[in-house]
Design a protein around this motif. Structure first.
Motif: not given
Lengths: 213, 492
Positions: A79, A81, A118-119, A152-154, A187, A204, A206, A208
């Motif tokens: 990603h 991150s 980021d994550s 934005d990324h979980h 998402p 988020p 994205t 995952e």
């Protein structure tokens, strides 16, 4: 007369025709529906969870305990991150020593600061197979509600099969209403343009999910 | 926002204008047909749907029949969990309470989660009058707000707009409200969603006050539930320091367990999903997580009047899923604006005239905005018999009679516009009781059929304005039967 008394008075007058129910609530309202849909083994329930998560555009991975830190690091690297947000009680073995800078969440971090991360990596309280839903309850491995919202990324880790239930009724039995709960099914998305589903709005974009077991 | 429903023309005039708008009809047809097929699939996945529907109906009916008890219990639970409960008898009082709460924080802007209750009471207008700017954050509400438009659907208030129109509104208006739309914005839904994300981000991050409604309130635990898709709800519910939720009193359910029914039926009925992307549940306030102050404003605004009507009270079971809009042939053609209320479609046709009374032209016409086909009843996840209530309300409009307004018993006068209908019914009753007269009348009608006008004169004009007059056959049925014995004698 204050508005509370006025409204309650109006309600009572409106219900003058009604005979009050004397039976206990659970008898007065019969529930002729299923506790879960279909018979499944624990393994099949986990498979159904994976299938339904993917159907709503979550990215699903599986890992054993030994593989988890390497997988998390790989996903963070993919990603791009530079910083990863960590709730206070994340199990220490979930992240490898190297990798992106860890930002440990605390009340003093502003929303604007969280927006630059980021994550985020969290656990969850329960996952629902039939609907592909993760429920977070603010436990130490999940943290404040905002940390799984602003980045934005979980990456969410689900311990399988222990944390997986089949159905919504089974999930509610396990959850504590006193805790702040967030139910996540894929998402963030919207159906507001021509009633067609589009992924990726404010939450988020994205999601995952790592099925750990 | 300039959009208001005050002084709306009656449904037939508004609908007549809408059906002549080909873009609107195309947009609505596309959207409603998309969602219809998806809903059938989502509902079909659950073999016990009928049982869930029946349980939902019974839970809501039971709650409504003991509403005073559950409201008191809810107040106690919310208060014990650290919230403050306010009671608002009408829209004006609710707006006054909310305005006061916002002013007390010293803030001059709020972020809002999509909420039917705050649309109903026109909270944004009241806040604007007090110098407070309310930002709608749901994508469709944002489209409506930026377009200075009115909502036309319960779930997707901008359903009447297609992607091209939305692109134009964003490109033109976003700069007025904050961060402008990106240069060269296209009309792909993903780009439009991205533009909304960027535009609203700064507002979420600096927001000090959030305003929401709620889908459910649990009396037993004091928990409020908001069901959403985009994450704007989560932003508004968790980032601000103060949260104010305005919720209709009919949204209470007795127990935590009751959610197991509605969290299965609501998403599948509304967005046709197994589960919506995000559901937030909160009970009062939590230390170091989310707002430090939580205010719940319980709203009556005509709900207790509706409760007093033994037939019409079932409308209060509504969980605002909008499945009835999506299947309605009248809604599909007329669009939401013609209903002159934030509650359009079949549920609006029974809810608005009960919440607001049947005295205005638009409210008196709403019970007629239906062909009584019953599709709305079929799909309703809490089994509201909408056709039954429509017929009941038609009777109230035509005949008048006892009703409750603002908590007081009133005697409604028969509606003026229906004098011709009543006269026609009286004439029909007279003729059907006199076979000889009926026969003479029918023969006369057959012989003069070529002279009949295409529309009715005088008071009948309103009726034939939206309908074709039935063609009169060359001979009355009974004469034809007498002559042919139903065709057995070889005639034709």
């Amino acid at each position: 007369m204050n508005s509370r008394e006025r409204i309650l008075g109006r309600v009572r007058r409106a219900l003058a025709d009604v005979t009050p129910e004397t039976r206990p609530y659970e008898e007065a309202v019969p529930r002729d529906y299923l506790r879960a849909h279909g018979e499944r083994t624990a393994g099949e329930t986990v498979d159904l969870l994976a299938e339904n998560l993917a159907d709503y555009r979550a990215i699903v991975h599986r890992a054993g305990a030994g593989e988890l830190p390497a997988l998390v690091m790989r996903l963070l690297a993919e990603h791009g991150s530079r910083e990863v947000l960590v709730p206070p009680g994340l199990p220490p073995g979930w992240l490898a020593e190297d990798g992106p800078v860890r930002i440990h969440d605390r009340a003093a971090l502003t929303a604007a600061r969280l927006d630059r991360v980021d994550s985020v990596v969290t656990g969850c309280a329960v996952a629902i197979a039939e609907t592909g839903t993760l429920v977070l309850d603010g436990s130490p491995d999940q943290g404040r509600r905002r940390i799984s919202l602003i980045p934005d990324h979980h990456i969410c880790v689900v311990r399988v099969p222990d944390q997986v239930v089949s159905s919504v009724p089974q999930a509610l039995e396990r959850l504590d209403a006193a805790r702040p709960l967030t139910w996540i099914s894929g998402p963030s998305a919207t159906s507001d343009i021509e009633l067609d589903r589009v992924e990726g709005v404010h939450g988020p974009r994205t999601l995952e999910v790592i099925l750990l077991g | 926002m300039s959009g208001t429903f005050v002084g709306m023309p009656a449904f037939p005039q508004a609908a007549g204008k809408a059906v002549r708008n080909p873009t609107l009809r195309g947009n609505l047809r596309h959207a409603t047909h998309t969602i219809r097929a998806k809903r059938e699939r989502a509902v079909g996945e659950l073999s016990d749907w009928a049982g869930l529907r029946e349980a939902g109906r019974r839970i809501k009916d039971h709650t409504l029949r003991h509403l005073d008890r559950y409201l008191e219990q809810l107040e106690e639970s919310v208060t014990a969990a650290g919230g403050t409960v306010h009671w608002a008898a009408d829209a004006e009082e609710a707006n006054r309470i909310v305005t006061g709460l916002v002013r007390a924080t010293g803030e001059s802007e709020v972020v809002k989660v999509k909420s039917m209750a705050t649309q109903e009471i026109e909270l944004n207008e009241a806040l604007a009058a007090a110098g407070i700017r309310a930002y709608e954050t749901d994508l469709a509400e944002l489209i409506v707000q930026l377009g200075k438009d009115r909502p036309s659907h319960i779930l997707v208030p901008a359903i009447h707009r297609n992607r091209g129109e939305i692109r134009d509104i964003f490109a033109r208006e976003m700069g007025e409200w904050g961060r402008p739309a990106p240069e060269g914005l296209t009309d792909t839904p993903a780009d439009l969603a991205e533009a909304a994300r960027l535009h609203l981000r700064e507002k979420f991050l600096r927001a000090k006050v959030g305003i929401s409604g709620a889908n459910f309130m649990v009396a037993e635990t004091g928990t409020l539930v908001v069901v959403e898709s985009e994450g704007n709800g989560r932003m508004c519910l968790t980032l601000p320091e103060t949260l104010i939720s305005v919720v209709g009193i009919e949204k209470v359910v007795p127990t935590w367990r009751d959610l197991e029914v509605f969290l299965q039926t609501l998403p599948r009925s509304s967005t046709a999903e197994r589960m919506n992307p995000y559901t937030s549940m909160w009970t009062g306030t939590t230390d170091e997580d989310g707002p430090r102050a939580f205010h719940l404003v319980l709203l009556d605004n005509g709900r207790t009047d509706t409760l007093a009507d033994t037939v019409g009270r079932q409308a209060l079971r509504c969980i605002r899923c909008s499945a009835c809009l999506n299947v309605c042939p009248v809604y599909e053609r007329a669009g939401g604006h013609a209903y002159g209320s934030v509650y359009p479609g079949p549920i609006g046709a029974i809810l608005s005239p009960q919440l607001r009374g049947t005295t205005s032209e638009i409210d008196a016409s709403l019970p007629y905005a239906s062909s009584l086909c019953g599709a709305c009843y079929e799909v309703c996840p809490v089994a509201i018999d909408i056709p039954e209530v429509l017929v009941h309300l038609r009777e109230r409009v035509v005949e008048g009679g006892p009703a409750v307004r603002r908590g007081n018993k009133v005697l409604l006068k028969p509606a003026k516009g229906h004098a011709a209908e009543r006269a026609a019914m009286r004439a029909a009753r007279w003729a059907f009781a006199r076979p000889g007269a009926l026969r003479v009348g029918q023969r006369l009608a057959s012989r003069t059929r070529r002279l009949h006008p295409r529309t009715l004169p005088g008071p009948g004009r309103a009726w034939s304005g939206a309908r074709d007059l039935p063609a009169v056959p060359p001979e009355p049925f009974r004469d034809w039967w007498q002559r042919t014995r139903g065709g057995k004698d070889g005639d034709r």
